[in-house]
Scaffold this motif. Structure first.
Motif, PDB file in Angstrom:
ATOM      1  N   UNK A   1       0.773  -1.411   0.089  1.00 27.76           N
ATOM      2  CA  UNK A   1      -0.120   0.025   0.046  1.00 27.76           C
ATOM      3  C   UNK A   1       1.053   1.333   0.031  1.00 27.76           C
ATOM      4  N   UNK A   2       0.575   2.093  -0.731  1.00 28.60           N
ATOM      5  CA  UNK A   2       1.345   3.544  -0.803  1.00 28.60           C
ATOM      6  C   UNK A   2       1.328   4.242   0.559  1.00 28.60           C
ATOM      7  N   UNK A   3       2.563   4.954   0.725  1.00 25.04           N
ATOM      8  CA  UNK A   3       2.695   5.394   2.093  1.00 25.04           C
ATOM      9  C   UNK A   3       1.638   6.674   2.037  1.00 25.04           C
ATOM     10  N   UNK A   4       1.303   7.077   1.155  1.00 21.30           N
ATOM     11  CA  UNK A   4       0.436   8.214   1.262  1.00 21.30           C
ATOM     12  C   UNK A   4      -1.074   7.792   1.576  1.00 21.30           C
ATOM     13  N   UNK A   5      -1.513   6.629   1.216  1.00 17.81           N
ATOM     14  CA  UNK A   5      -2.819   6.132   1.493  1.00 17.81           C
ATOM     15  C   UNK A   5      -2.725   5.760   2.955  1.00 17.81           C
ATOM     16  N   UNK A   6      -1.577   5.287   3.502  1.00 16.06           N
ATOM     17  CA  UNK A   6      -1.572   5.043   4.915  1.00 16.06           C
ATOM     18  C   UNK A   6      -1.636   6.253   5.830  1.00 16.06           C
ATOM     19  N   UNK A   7      -0.945   7.388   5.432  1.00 15.12           N
ATOM     20  CA  UNK A   7      -1.282   8.650   6.101  1.00 15.12           C
ATOM     21  C   UNK A   7      -2.607   9.028   5.987  1.00 15.12           C
ATOM     22  N   UNK A   8      -3.350   9.101   5.125  1.00 17.52           N
ATOM     23  CA  UNK A   8      -4.543   9.604   4.712  1.00 17.52           C
ATOM     24  C   UNK A   8      -5.455   8.780   5.377  1.00 17.52           C
ATOM     25  N   UNK A   9      -5.321   7.508   5.559  1.00 25.16           N
ATOM     26  CA  UNK A   9      -6.420   6.495   6.229  1.00 25.16           C
ATOM     27  C   UNK A   9      -6.417   6.987   7.759  1.00 25.16           C
ATOM     28  N   UNK A  10      -5.048   7.187   8.272  1.00 28.20           N
ATOM     29  CA  UNK A  10      -4.839   7.630   9.562  1.00 28.20           C
ATOM     30  C   UNK A  10      -5.648   8.821   9.821  1.00 28.20           C
TER      31      UNK A  10
ATOM     32  N   UNK B   1     -11.212   9.707  -1.552  1.00 26.79           N
ATOM     33  CA  UNK B   1     -12.439   9.699  -2.413  1.00 26.79           C
ATOM     34  C   UNK B   1     -12.263   9.915  -3.794  1.00 26.79           C
ATOM     35  N   UNK B   2     -11.426  11.009  -4.228  1.00 24.69           N
ATOM     36  CA  UNK B   2     -10.993  11.600  -5.667  1.00 24.69           C
ATOM     37  C   UNK B   2      -9.961  10.548  -6.117  1.00 24.69           C
ATOM     38  N   UNK B   3      -9.260   9.941  -5.250  1.00 24.01           N
ATOM     39  CA  UNK B   3      -8.354   8.794  -5.756  1.00 24.01           C
ATOM     40  C   UNK B   3      -8.677   7.658  -6.013  1.00 24.01           C
ATOM     41  N   UNK B   4      -9.689   7.235  -5.514  1.00 25.16           N
ATOM     42  CA  UNK B   4     -10.480   5.995  -5.700  1.00 25.16           C
ATOM     43  C   UNK B   4     -11.802   5.800  -6.174  1.00 25.16           C
ATOM     44  N   UNK B   5     -12.317   6.977  -6.440  1.00 20.62           N
ATOM     45  CA  UNK B   5     -13.475   6.958  -6.930  1.00 20.62           C
ATOM     46  C   UNK B   5     -13.681   6.113  -8.500  1.00 20.62           C
ATOM     47  N   UNK B   6     -12.948   6.696  -9.441  1.00 21.06           N
ATOM     48  CA  UNK B   6     -13.226   6.299 -10.739  1.00 21.06           C
ATOM     49  C   UNK B   6     -12.927   4.662 -10.842  1.00 21.06           C
ATOM     50  N   UNK B   7     -11.814   4.347 -10.234  1.00 24.32           N
ATOM     51  CA  UNK B   7     -11.587   2.785 -10.264  1.00 24.32           C
ATOM     52  C   UNK B   7     -12.560   2.046  -9.654  1.00 24.32           C
ATOM     53  N   UNK B   8     -13.174   2.636  -8.287  1.00 26.67           N
ATOM     54  CA  UNK B   8     -14.176   1.791  -7.838  1.00 26.67           C
ATOM     55  C   UNK B   8     -15.493   1.766  -8.684  1.00 26.67           C
TER      56      UNK B   8
END
Length: 122
Positions: free
Chosen positions: A1-10, A24-31
């Protein structure tokens, strides 16, 4: 998992709305594409995608930042797809059991069976 996601999730776990917006904007289109593949309907896929992110936000205190975020939203959206298909199946089953009276105009409502109180009765 990208470090950026880890920080955002925290941050999301701590109710940071800006971090959630970024996820949301990072994952919306893929989901959305993931759900659309299963559902084959743009509107329903968008609804399920939105509901998935809403559920993430509403249960953010349970987030495990060290787990892959896409796995989480894929699981939530898959369950929502299953719910959708079950709902469609039940609706179809019930529609076939309900007799349709061809003489009923479903575009108008009649209130002739109601008795309204007069001023004296109020």
């Amino acid at each position: 998992m990208p470090q950026k996601d880890l920080i955002l999730l925290k941050k999301v776990k701590d109710s940071d709305k800006n971090a959630f917006k970024e996820l949301f904007f990072s994952y919306h289109d893929t989901l959305f594409r993931f759900v659309l593949y299963k559902i084959q309907d743009d509107d329903i896929a968008e609804d399920i995608t939105q509901e998935t992110f809403l559920r993430v936000w509403n249960t953010r205190h349970k987030l495990k930042p060290n787990k892959a975020f896409f796995s989480l939203i894929a699981k939530i959206s898959t369950n929502l797809c299953y719910d959708h298909f079950r709902h469609v199946e039940v609706r179809q089953r019930h529609e076939s059991l309900i007799p349709v009276d061809q003489n009923i105009n479903t575009n108008t409502v009649s209130y002739t069976h109601l008795t309204l109180p007069t001023n004296r009765e109020v």
